[in-house]
Write a protein that holds these residues in place. Structure first.
Motif, short mmCIF file in Angstrom:
data_model
loop_
_atom_site.label_atom_id
_atom_site.label_comp_id
_atom_site.label_asym_id
_atom_site.label_seq_id
_atom_site.Cartn_x
_atom_site.Cartn_y
_atom_site.Cartn_z
N GLU A 1 42.00 43.69 47.34
CA GLU A 1 41.87 42.13 48.76
C GLU A 1 40.37 42.08 47.98
O GLU A 1 39.78 40.25 48.20
CB GLU A 1 42.29 42.82 50.52
CG GLU A 1 43.26 42.70 50.33
CD GLU A 1 43.95 42.87 51.32
OE1 GLU A 1 42.75 42.74 52.91
OE2 GLU A 1 45.08 43.33 51.96
N ARG A 2 39.29 42.73 47.80
CA ARG A 2 38.04 42.11 48.00
C ARG A 2 37.53 41.26 46.56
O ARG A 2 37.16 39.97 46.47
CB ARG A 2 36.76 42.77 47.75
CG ARG A 2 36.91 42.98 49.29
CD ARG A 2 34.97 44.26 49.23
NE ARG A 2 35.07 45.38 47.96
CZ ARG A 2 35.35 46.68 48.54
NH1 ARG A 2 35.96 46.79 49.69
NH2 ARG A 2 35.45 47.26 47.71
N GLU B 1 40.23 39.48 45.13
CA GLU B 1 41.02 38.40 44.81
C GLU B 1 40.11 37.25 46.01
O GLU B 1 40.86 35.99 45.85
CB GLU B 1 42.21 38.79 45.78
CG GLU B 1 43.28 39.26 45.38
CD GLU B 1 44.60 40.01 45.70
OE1 GLU B 1 44.62 40.08 44.90
OE2 GLU B 1 45.01 39.93 47.03
N ASP B 2 39.15 37.84 47.11
CA ASP B 2 38.88 36.50 47.53
C ASP B 2 37.95 35.97 46.84
O ASP B 2 37.15 35.00 47.42
CB ASP B 2 37.87 37.51 48.65
CG ASP B 2 38.30 38.15 50.03
OD1 ASP B 2 39.94 37.89 49.74
OD2 ASP B 2 38.09 39.15 50.61
N GLN B 3 36.92 36.64 45.44
CA GLN B 3 37.05 35.46 44.22
C GLN B 3 37.42 33.92 44.33
O GLN B 3 36.41 33.74 44.30
CB GLN B 3 36.41 36.12 43.43
CG GLN B 3 35.20 37.90 43.58
CD GLN B 3 35.75 38.54 42.45
OE1 GLN B 3 34.24 38.03 41.39
NE2 GLN B 3 36.48 39.44 42.45
N ALA C 1 39.36 32.85 46.29
CA ALA C 1 38.79 31.75 47.98
C ALA C 1 37.39 31.62 47.80
O ALA C 1 37.16 29.64 48.25
CB ALA C 1 39.50 32.76 48.60
N ALA C 2 36.28 31.73 46.98
CA ALA C 2 35.32 31.25 47.34
C ALA C 2 34.71 29.99 46.25
O ALA C 2 34.36 29.81 46.63
CB ALA C 2 34.26 33.10 46.71
N THR D 1 43.60 30.64 49.52
CA THR D 1 43.90 31.51 49.01
C THR D 1 45.30 32.36 50.12
O THR D 1 44.57 32.82 51.32
CB THR D 1 43.17 32.77 48.70
OG1 THR D 1 42.36 32.16 48.11
CG2 THR D 1 43.67 34.20 48.54
N LYS E 1 47.07 36.24 51.02
CA LYS E 1 47.03 37.40 50.45
C LYS E 1 48.80 37.79 50.71
O LYS E 1 48.35 38.10 52.48
CB LYS E 1 46.18 38.40 50.46
CG LYS E 1 44.94 37.93 50.25
CD LYS E 1 44.16 38.61 49.65
CE LYS E 1 42.85 38.05 50.73
NZ LYS E 1 41.61 38.59 51.61
N GLN F 1 47.41 30.93 54.85
CA GLN F 1 46.20 30.91 54.17
C GLN F 1 45.97 32.53 55.04
O GLN F 1 45.88 32.47 56.26
CB GLN F 1 45.01 29.86 54.63
CG GLN F 1 44.22 30.46 54.16
CD GLN F 1 43.36 28.58 53.70
OE1 GLN F 1 44.20 27.67 53.63
NE2 GLN F 1 41.95 29.02 52.89
N GLY F 2 45.44 33.11 53.83
CA GLY F 2 44.71 34.86 54.39
C GLY F 2 45.79 35.41 54.25
O GLY F 2 46.42 35.49 53.55
#
Length: 303
Positions: A148-149, A151-153, A155-156, A161, A163, A221-222
């Protein structure tokens, strides 16, 4: 004009079914694959995650990305090498997608990432778990947290994004269900371990429809728990399969120690369980499950 969905892991069980359903709804589908083998009606782009290479055209032509790629959790025993493959296949692929998106001018509107209820730990008993519950600390939980971290790239980068922490996906094309069905068909079925461990399941078509709804509904989202509304015990699921197949269950439960002998650390996938609730889907979205009831799901898959 139809929109294009780029799928990673598009040749896997979920990816193949998602491709069918997307094309039925007039989406264009492209996939990222290690091989250049052509697939009718689908544009295939190549990538090599281990070498950090991908055809940038894949991202340039995409309106949405669905990221499903990852080595199978239960395909082989968990040696140290296998654990590294399970982790790196998820994080390195997300890293590569994020780097490519960051370096290209594109029109990607949404990124739908795959995740897993393993985030909460391999065995959490009958404690109800929602999207805000704490994560676990075992191997699977560590993998999902890192996944998940990574994939957060995306969203950044300002891309919407979503999940999906996916439960046990019911399909006869792979995964757990065929392994449960086969011995029952042969009259040798039995609950596994105590049989009281919870299975948080979802029919493959409901999962794919969740992906499709999240693509275009900008309110999504999220993190969401992608599970059916009704978790069941392993014993309940085993008995339901037997009833749908009209087969008796005459054997005692398969003992936990025997499962651990066969599978080693991987046994937690079978002997552990999670009572996961689809709280955000139920309370924040208009999504309608086609298979909210286990019996109905099994009748569809085993007919």
């Amino acid at each position: 004009m139809s929109q294009t969905v780029l799928i990673t892991g598009g040749t896997g069980v979920i990816g193949r079914r998602l491709t069918q359903l997307l094309r039925q709804q007039n989406y264009q589908v492209s996939i990222l694959s290690r091989s250049a083998k052509s697939i009718p009606g689908v544009t295939v782009y190549q990538w090599d995650v281990t070498k950090g290479r991908m055809d940038p055209e894949a991202v340039l032509t995409a309106d949405h990305i669905v990221h499903l790629v990852g080595e199978g959790i239960a395909d082989k025993r968990w040696t140290d090498t296998r654990k590294d493959e399970i982790l790196s296949s998820r994080t390195q692929s997300s890293d590569l997608l994020a780097q490519t998106l960051a370096s290209q001018t594109h029109h990607v509107k949404s990124f739908i990432g795959s995740s897993a209820i393993g985030y909460y730990g391999g065995d959490t008993g009958d404690r109800p778990l929602t999207e805000t519950s704490e994560g676990g600390s075992d191997f699977m939980a560590q993998v999902v947290r890192a996944w998940e971290r990574s994939e957060d790239q995306v969203a950044a980068l300002g891309i919407r994004t979503v999940k999906f922490r996916t439960g046990v996906v019911l399909t006869m094309d792979g995964g757990a269900l065929p392994k449960l069905v086969q011995p029952i068909r042969l009259g040798a079925g039995a609950p596994l371990g105590s049989g009281q461990q919870y299975v948080s399941w979802i029919h493959i078509d409901d999962l794919c429809q969740l992906f499709i709804q999240a693509l275009t509904d900008e309110s999504w989202q999220g993190v969401y728990n992608a599970v059916a509304p009704t978790p069941v015990t392993n014993e309940t699921m085993t008995r339901a399969i037997a009833q749908v197949l009209h087969r008796p269950l005459i054997l005692p439960n398969i003992p936990t120690f025997a499962i651990k002998l066969m599978f080693g650390e991987l046994a937690i996938v079978v002997t552990g369980g999670n009572y996961v609730l689809n709280k955000r889907i139920a309370e924040e979205t208009s999504f309608q499950y086609q298979y909210a009831d286990l019996r109905r799901a099994l009748e569809d898959l085993l007919k």
